[in-house]
Design a protein around this motif. Structure first.
Motif, mmCIF file in Angstrom:
data_model
loop_
_atom_site.group_PDB
_atom_site.id
_atom_site.type_symbol
_atom_site.label_atom_id
_atom_site.label_comp_id
_atom_site.label_asym_id
_atom_site.label_seq_id
_atom_site.Cartn_x
_atom_site.Cartn_y
_atom_site.Cartn_z
ATOM 1 N N ALA A 85 43.053 21.944 26.486
ATOM 2 C CA ALA A 85 41.828 22.730 26.287
ATOM 3 C C ALA A 85 40.734 22.349 27.291
ATOM 4 O O ALA A 85 40.000 23.212 27.776
ATOM 5 N N ALA A 86 40.649 21.065 27.634
ATOM 6 C CA ALA A 86 39.607 20.597 28.558
ATOM 7 C C ALA A 86 39.793 21.146 29.978
ATOM 8 O O ALA A 86 38.853 21.112 30.779
ATOM 9 N N ASP A 87 40.967 21.687 30.278
ATOM 10 C CA ASP A 87 41.251 22.234 31.611
ATOM 11 C C ASP A 87 40.886 23.707 31.741
ATOM 12 O O ASP A 87 41.230 24.358 32.724
ATOM 13 N N TRP A 88 40.171 24.238 30.769
ATOM 14 C CA TRP A 88 39.950 25.679 30.723
ATOM 15 C C TRP A 88 39.264 26.227 31.968
ATOM 16 O O TRP A 88 39.573 27.330 32.427
ATOM 17 N N GLN A 89 38.331 25.486 32.548
ATOM 18 C CA GLN A 89 37.631 25.997 33.738
ATOM 19 C C GLN A 89 38.575 26.080 34.941
ATOM 20 O O GLN A 89 38.513 27.037 35.706
ATOM 21 N N ASP A 90 39.453 25.090 35.087
ATOM 22 C CA ASP A 90 40.447 25.142 36.162
ATOM 23 C C ASP A 90 41.424 26.292 35.932
ATOM 24 O O ASP A 90 41.795 27.004 36.871
ATOM 25 N N LEU A 91 41.846 26.470 34.685
ATOM 26 C CA LEU A 91 42.753 27.565 34.363
ATOM 27 C C LEU A 91 42.089 28.910 34.666
ATOM 28 O O LEU A 91 42.675 29.774 35.319
ATOM 29 N N LYS A 92 40.877 29.067 34.220
ATOM 30 C CA LYS A 92 40.142 30.320 34.448
ATOM 31 C C LYS A 92 40.010 30.599 35.943
ATOM 32 O O LYS A 92 40.329 31.711 36.401
ATOM 33 N N ALA A 93 39.544 29.629 36.696
ATOM 34 C CA ALA A 93 39.331 29.828 38.133
ATOM 35 C C ALA A 93 40.639 30.174 38.844
ATOM 36 O O ALA A 93 40.679 31.077 39.699
ATOM 37 N N THR A 94 41.714 29.485 38.495
ATOM 38 C CA THR A 94 42.993 29.695 39.161
ATOM 39 C C THR A 94 43.594 31.042 38.788
ATOM 40 O O THR A 94 44.079 31.787 39.645
ATOM 41 N N ARG A 95 43.549 31.377 37.507
ATOM 42 C CA ARG A 95 44.105 32.656 37.057
ATOM 43 C C ARG A 95 43.327 33.826 37.662
ATOM 44 O O ARG A 95 43.930 34.801 38.124
ATOM 45 N N LEU A 96 42.016 33.748 37.672
ATOM 46 C CA LEU A 96 41.219 34.824 38.258
ATOM 47 C C LEU A 96 41.465 34.949 39.764
ATOM 48 O O LEU A 96 41.544 36.055 40.298
ATOM 49 N N ALA A 97 41.613 33.812 40.445
ATOM 50 C CA ALA A 97 41.916 33.841 41.880
ATOM 51 C C ALA A 97 43.269 34.513 42.123
ATOM 52 O O ALA A 97 43.418 35.315 43.053
ATOM 53 N N ALA A 98 44.237 34.213 41.280
ATOM 54 C CA ALA A 98 45.566 34.822 41.411
ATOM 55 C C ALA A 98 45.494 36.330 41.219
ATOM 56 O O ALA A 98 46.100 37.095 41.985
ATOM 57 N N LEU A 99 44.760 36.762 40.215
ATOM 58 C CA LEU A 99 44.662 38.189 39.921
ATOM 59 C C LEU A 99 43.909 38.950 41.012
ATOM 60 O O LEU A 99 44.194 40.127 41.259
ATOM 61 N N LEU A 100 42.967 38.282 41.674
ATOM 62 C CA LEU A 100 42.283 38.905 42.819
ATOM 63 C C LEU A 100 43.188 38.956 44.039
ATOM 64 O O LEU A 100 43.211 39.943 44.772
ATOM 65 N N ASP A 101 43.933 37.887 44.263
ATOM 66 C CA ASP A 101 44.776 37.774 45.453
ATOM 67 C C ASP A 101 45.975 38.727 45.408
ATOM 68 O O ASP A 101 46.356 39.278 46.435
ATOM 69 N N ALA A 102 46.570 38.888 44.243
ATOM 70 C CA ALA A 102 47.788 39.697 44.119
ATOM 71 C C ALA A 102 47.687 40.603 42.891
ATOM 72 O O ALA A 102 48.402 40.416 41.913
ATOM 73 N N PRO A 103 46.814 41.585 42.929
ATOM 74 C CA PRO A 103 46.532 42.388 41.731
ATOM 75 C C PRO A 103 47.718 43.176 41.194
ATOM 76 O O PRO A 103 47.763 43.474 40.007
ATOM 77 N N THR A 104 48.703 43.495 42.039
ATOM 78 C CA THR A 104 49.846 44.267 41.549
ATOM 79 C C THR A 104 51.058 43.396 41.228
ATOM 80 O O THR A 104 52.141 43.907 40.983
ATOM 81 N N ALA A 105 50.864 42.088 41.183
ATOM 82 C CA ALA A 105 51.977 41.184 40.892
ATOM 83 C C ALA A 105 52.011 40.722 39.447
ATOM 84 O O ALA A 105 52.966 40.065 39.034
ATOM 85 N N PHE A 106 50.992 41.052 38.687
ATOM 86 C CA PHE A 106 50.881 40.519 37.330
ATOM 87 C C PHE A 106 50.711 41.628 36.307
ATOM 88 O O PHE A 106 50.197 42.694 36.611
ATOM 89 N N GLY A 107 51.091 41.335 35.077
ATOM 90 C CA GLY A 107 50.945 42.288 33.983
ATOM 91 C C GLY A 107 49.515 42.433 33.518
ATOM 92 O O GLY A 107 49.172 43.383 32.830
#
Length: 166
Positions: free
Chosen positions: A10-32
């Protein structure tokens, strides 16, 4: 660079958020999921997502103290384990980071007594498909539309723990 790959808490939520959002911006058609839907999550949503459970565990790769990659082990209601959210920052691609993330998810699969791990990949994503083949995944004759972009058909791949150990 010191590399570490580990399941989130749970304490890693900011890293998870930043990484997931970066992934979705970088490859928007690669994820559900879409960037807009993930960006709408509250901080409490991200904390809940970062807390690992038997049904969902996010794994982050760290280069030093910075998150540089992500993958998720997700178990559906019918017990099927899947590799989701796989992504590595552009400048770290082609290194062992992606393989380490996949291995971490495979280990979660085996630890959860799931003998099969599946993923979906778009056929025009040849680099990803070749990478997954190197990791022991094989294509199945199963196709479905990508949830976030229904015009894109993705093909299912599977990895079998028994086959990997043979």
């Amino acid at each position: 660079m010191k590399l570490a790959i580990r399941a989130t808490e749970a304490a890693d939520w900011q890293d998870l958020k930043a990484t997931r959002l970066a992934a979705l911006l970088d490859a928007p058609t690669a994820f559900g999921a879409s960037h807009a839907s993930a960006a709408a999550f509250t901080d409490e949503d991200w904390q809940w997502r970062a807390a690992s459970t038997p049904q969902r565990t996010f794994v982050l790769a760290y280069g030093g103290s910075q998150p540089i990659g992500i993958a998720a082990h997700v178990v559906s209601l019918n017990g099927e384990a899947s590799l989701q959210a796989m992504w590595v920052k552009r400048e770290y691609r082609g290194m062992a980071i992606a393989a380490g993330l996949v291995e971490a998810v495979k280990q979660l699969c085996v630890a959860g007594r799931q003998s099969r791990l599946v993923l979906d990949v778009a056929p025009d994503n040849a680099r990803a498909a070749a990478f997954y083949k190197k990791q022991g995944f094989v294509f199945l004759p199963e196709w479905e539309p990508l949830e976030s972009h229904p015009h894109i058909q993705v093909q299912k791949m599977e990895w079998l723990a028994d086959r990997a150990c043979a």
